[in-house]
Scaffold this active site. Structure first.
Site, mmCIF file in Angstrom:
data_model
loop_
_atom_site.group_PDB
_atom_site.id
_atom_site.type_symbol
_atom_site.label_atom_id
_atom_site.label_comp_id
_atom_site.label_asym_id
_atom_site.label_seq_id
_atom_site.Cartn_x
_atom_site.Cartn_y
_atom_site.Cartn_z
ATOM 1 N N ASP B 16 0.815 -1.214 0.000
ATOM 2 C CA ASP B 16 0.000 0.000 0.000
ATOM 3 C C ASP B 16 0.851 1.269 0.000
ATOM 4 O O ASP B 16 0.629 2.165 -0.814
ATOM 5 C CB ASP B 16 -0.935 0.041 1.224
ATOM 6 C CG ASP B 16 -2.064 -0.963 1.098
ATOM 7 O OD1 ASP B 16 -1.944 -1.924 0.300
ATOM 8 O OD2 ASP B 16 -3.068 -0.802 1.809
ATOM 9 N N ARG B 98 0.920 6.184 16.900
ATOM 10 C CA ARG B 98 0.771 7.201 15.860
ATOM 11 C C ARG B 98 1.439 8.529 16.205
ATOM 12 O O ARG B 98 2.050 9.164 15.326
ATOM 13 C CB ARG B 98 -0.709 7.413 15.552
ATOM 14 C CG ARG B 98 -1.445 6.146 15.099
ATOM 15 C CD ARG B 98 -0.639 5.335 14.131
ATOM 16 N NE ARG B 98 -1.371 4.219 13.561
ATOM 17 C CZ ARG B 98 -0.798 3.265 12.862
ATOM 18 N NH1 ARG B 98 0.523 3.261 12.657
ATOM 19 N NH2 ARG B 98 -1.519 2.287 12.370
ATOM 20 N N ASP B 127 -6.764 6.234 12.448
ATOM 21 C CA ASP B 127 -5.331 6.535 12.319
ATOM 22 C C ASP B 127 -5.063 7.808 11.539
ATOM 23 O O ASP B 127 -4.140 8.553 11.850
ATOM 24 C CB ASP B 127 -4.610 5.344 11.692
ATOM 25 C CG ASP B 127 -4.469 4.209 12.675
ATOM 26 O OD1 ASP B 127 -4.424 4.497 13.890
ATOM 27 O OD2 ASP B 127 -4.425 3.045 12.261
ATOM 28 N N SER B 182 -6.812 -6.727 8.189
ATOM 29 C CA SER B 182 -5.997 -5.539 8.214
ATOM 30 C C SER B 182 -5.275 -5.551 9.550
ATOM 31 O O SER B 182 -5.919 -5.613 10.603
ATOM 32 C CB SER B 182 -6.914 -4.312 8.085
ATOM 33 O OG SER B 182 -6.215 -3.156 8.417
#
Lengths: 406, 406, 406, 406
Positions: B16, B98, B127, B182
């Site tokens: 990705d 994050r 996210d 995922s």
């Protein structure tokens, strides 16, 4: 001598409350009414009647009530709707039984025109507070006799001595030094305090635990169970509709079998000191997990967060004995209001001390697969909206950053 | 065409973000700086360098950093001082990583005078918010490119097609339909979302879990571990002093071995929908239990309750991406202040998915055996005081009861 | 007889504490140390020395301290940083002085090896709690003598009789029935309780108020004042830099002149009953308004809201006497942290009881004219972002609405 | 072209919404339904009908409703039961009107099968959020058209130009540069924003204020008023029973006459920036004072404190537009529950901008004169109880102090 005529005693039939019974008669020269409740502690209650009769209590002054359904329906279930946990771990098993005992004692006192109530809780613990706040809230004029705060039988020896002189039957265990722990049991839990546990650095002995097998001894195969919820309460297990007390009884059986619900902690008592306690709450541990799971798909996010924010306060109120306070009731009104859509099914897996949520389903679910999917959602959710959402939420932080703050 | 000259991309080296890298080059005609961080996700990072070079990224524009110590020391540990849990269950494993990525991206952008940053998070998840709130808080003028909200490669087919045309290497798994879930991993946890899990009523498959053995397969004998705390953080395990990252690595190993830290839940995303996720947080699950235990003997009751009352708010801030906000920092100042005496030792027992507190000890303990004992305390605590304590606490309820309220 | 050797008495020099002084000597046969503080109550302190000497107190045992600066700097100012108001109205004027008195008494006790402290607060009020929680927190082994809870001088007649026999000088007002109100004064406020005010349905008499003119008698022209703030505290008035006590003295003068800060309320005491009190807090009323104004441009929104959410808790802690508790200190750490950018200027208009904010300015302002304007902002804020912001915030409510909930 | 067939516009009849009306017709080629509400803004509504007809709106598509009673009964009164204040000062006058407008628009849309709704709020303010969150909550499928976020008429000139071309009548004031302020009025308040006020350091001009005389011009004699409360709402003024809207109308008249309720502040908008606003809330300012007073004698302490703790959250929900959210409703259930005994009388004194509580009385009073008195209470309260109360509350602090903590 005394101006007290009649006192309603919370009487278990055990040694301590038997001594209290006699002491009340001796000290206050008053009529004693005994009240013995079955709240699921797992002991026979009829011996309490026999013993009371031996003390000369009139048969009409002996109350033995099965309160198990009321206990679970009106106390345990409402508390679990709040997901109440005290200090991050304790499921409030002892705390939640006291308000019911207090309520029933006051009902009996009112019915028989008694002017006082009495209990066997010590002057160092939380239970005295829980009993007495209940008494006063339900009857502001009631007199309260707390023998442990009044008498001088503060050592085990003096107590046994008094019992012997009074002709009270003394179990072998008491003669041999007494139970190793101070225990309290009801349908929700059994607790252990004192003795060996008074050193928080000493591990609890395996032999202490009574309701649960050790996880090591639990079955080697997991067991799945299905819980059905209506308005936040469990109404059926594995498809079988059950009364509140039957629900908790069944969950205790299942939890006990799989070694679920053991807890060892140091808690902060309302009276000011820290205390080490061990607890077994097999059914309650399962209920908490299940309730979180059904709420997770049926409650709106902000309603759930509001409940989470208020939970510690609610739990402290229950722990501290404020069940009958107007603030606990006000919180309960909010909590119960939130449960109207908490309906559906939860599947749990029980295995050697663990409770796992495996799946959940509800006709009132707010889980929207169309929107949640990572696959193409056909426009149900416009990803571009997120940019504006983030931009405006970031605005104040950008302004602050521009102002040079760190 | 575009006014963007340089963009710092959070680049994993996977399919990705490789497509994103190419898409950024194609769409913005800009210089791309790749940033790849080791936060304990357990993947080799050097392939990311090779791939970046293949895209024509200049060697000096490729950043590969080992952030594991910073991650645990400055993010995971502070969060665990708060006992943070989102919605009663989630240990915030994804959320906490994050802010660090965002911080490092901005540092690199500032260093290289980049005008934009980019990430691979989708427009439906949390996210994107966590990354971008971090970016904006740390650099109010930064431009943010979120390809998933901009491009038209919203289906798997289009993405693969784009990759193929761009000559990006595609793993066999992607060709065969992609990963079933995922996933996101870092030293604190690994998460699973999507596909099969999108039905909250479907049980997760055993084969999904990667970090923990199933409790059924875990050792048949329990293992005891000793944790040493200083100011709320673990500094040693079993007597061996370890760095923050080494602490968490070791606890993950222990937890994984004993099947600890699996979680299956439905959570409420900040962007508005419910989402089902499965998480493995072996070390974190142990840390939470241990931290509660050491706090239980070293924190004052009301300080502990204040922390508990604020915890859901703190956890929501972390979940929603407000790590760098002034309100999270203000709460952290309070939390850190409370940890100055949270020192000592906790012994835990690990067994087939369970973490039990077994004992706790501290030179800073507020546990007072003299007062807590049920035995004669030699006057350390005057039981008669409890009568007045209860009477005054009951006063307002008695007045209310006299006023006839129910 | 008594095991108490030395006691430090909070001694005002008035009738009540003079009787207490004598009673302590009579009852405990102990050495009495008198401590008299100037906290701005507006009375001469030297007479207290003379009276103490008359009771045979040794000169070295008479402490008369000017604590005004410490009072404002370390107690009043920190509390106003929190915008503390109890029950929506009360500015905590009495509450905030007690912890300082307690602190100084314990310091003297420690210095002179006194084993006890004593105060003149009654057994029904909050002040006994505030004094004694302070004593115990600062010296856990101190003995506390609260004469009003111990002696039998509960009626005015008995007290006067005791005083007369002891040769204590009695003011004319006491002989004529005593002051109409129970009053307490310090630099922050003066309070009135009791007598006529015990009927919450009776209006306070105009003659009662002492510090403020009635708004009707205040000047017919408004007065503007400029306050300068540094880290949340006022450091200058009308451009003149002043010490903390001088700030409050000046604001009291200004407020008193303009009839500002009168309050008549019914409050809930910590000991359980409701109580009617009237308060004059001229300077404090101005300070609260000014602090809100300077915070309004210098504090981030969520930090301000966090403070607002915590404020009632902080105010209750102060009211209930928990100034020296670890939880108040933890909250203070957070509050003080938020004040680092609370710098700047506020202009207020004072007029016949009113305080109006007129303008505010700060180099640390977060007010961004470019963005706030209704005129064209040249792209500083993208109005289209609001659409996404609203859409995502509405998402959960839309899902709920689709589920048919009302 | 457009897929929108019918849109319900919140139409004031003023210039801006007239331009919007025309723009909707031009841009969407759709049928426009105009909705004009009387919520007490003090303007004639019939001109709006005439103007709408001029735009070719069908008579059956013109809705002009008097919502004043519903506004006060179902929105203003419930909010005042919560004592809601945003950021310590703002009485939420604008915020509380939007949910009602939204509700009525959706009702009309549902009735006429309209597929969209529209409003005249800008993209920078809170009102767009309040309108649209209401729309979406009440009809999850509704389309929302926010012209200010869509069109290019962002400057005053362009707007006037568009109006002129469309033949819309333009008041002289608009031609002369427009109103100096952006104003919003309803029965609860009138607000001023923009222009001159955009500098928070500039004093508002006296000529700006419209509803209240300046305190300087207010009567030189105070006026006393008597309010009667039932379940937290005012039902009579000076003995005259009045409907909700009549109550607020009367209080506005009284407040306006005495210069009450002016406010000048900087607030934090939900969309992220700070904004300076001036407000006149004459009746609301009186209501807040009165409600606090009646609650002070009828609410239990802890219930009152629970309300105070939740108030900022409730106020933020109203401010941010979450009136129709499940969490606001849950809080309202709690708040309304607490008001069942909030009955009785409050006397207030109004004088030149001030509202003073003078006395309060209730048959549901919890004020107990016997206990509150400083005189001998005949044993109603045992002062000795306070010793135990303090001792146990101090215990944890003594333990902490013994442990050497500061």
């Amino acid at each position: 001598m005394s101006d007290i005529k009649k006192v309603v005693l919370a009487y278990s039939g055990g040694l301590d409350t038997s001594v209290i019974l006699k002491w009340l008669q001796d000290t206050y020269q008053c009529e004693v009414i005994t009240f013995t409740a079955d709240i699921g502690q797992g002991e026979e209650l009829e011996p309490a009647r026999r013993k009371a009769l031996n003390f000369g209590i009139k048969p009409e002054n002996i109350f033995i009530d099965d309160l198990r359904e009321e206990f679970v329906r009106d106390f345990v279930f409402p508390m679990f709707r709040a997901n109440a946990i005290y200090e991050g771990e304790y499921l409030l098993g002892t705390s939640i039984a006291r308000p019911l005992i207090a309520k029933r004692q006051i009902e009996i006192a009112n019915q028989l025109n008694a002017d006082a109530v009495s209990h066997g809780a010590t002057g160092k613990g939380n239970d005295q507070v829980r009993f007495e706040l209940g008494y006063y809230a339900l009857n502001p004029n009631i007199r309260v006799i707390a023998p442990w705060r009044e008498w001088d039988l503060l050592s085990r020896e003096k107590l046994l001595d008094y019992a012997e002189k009074a002709g009270i039957e003394i179990d072998m265990k008491h003669k041999q030094g007494g139970a190793p722990y101070s225990m309290d049991a009801n349908l929700l839990h059994i607790s252990y305090e004192g003795r060996h546990l008074e050193d928080p650095n000493a591990e609890a002995e395996e032999s202490m635990w009574r309701w649960t097998v050790s996880p090591e001894q639990a079955p080697d195969s997991p067991e799945y169970i299905d819980l059905e919820y209506e308005r936040g309460d469990i109404v059926a297990i594995n498809g079988v509709r059950l009364s509140p007390a039957a629900v908790l009884t069944k969950l205790n059986e299942l939890g006990g079998k799989h070694g679920i619900g053991r807890l060892d902690l140091v808690e902060n008592r309302y009276v000011g000191m820290k205390s080490r306690g061990c607890y077994e709450t097999p059914g309650g541990t399962i209920m908490l997990k299940g309730h979180r799971a059904i709420e997770s798909i049926t409650l709106d996010r902000e309603v759930a967060h509001l409940k989470d924010d208020l939970m510690p306060r609610y739990a402290s109120l229950v722990y501290n004995g404020y069940w009958w306070s107007p603030e606990r009731k006000a919180l309960q009104v909010l909590i119960d209001h939130t449960q109207q859509h908490v309906n559906g099914f939860v599947r749990l897996k029980l295995y050697k001390g663990n409770v796992y949520t495996v799946s959940r389903d509800s006709k009132d679910s707010l889980f929207d697969k169309t929107i949640a999917t990572f696959d193409d959602d056909g426009g149900a959710y416009n990803q571009a909206d997120a940019a504006g959402f983030i931009k405006l939420n970031a605005l104040r932080m950008r302004i602050e950053s521009k102002a040079g703050r760190k």
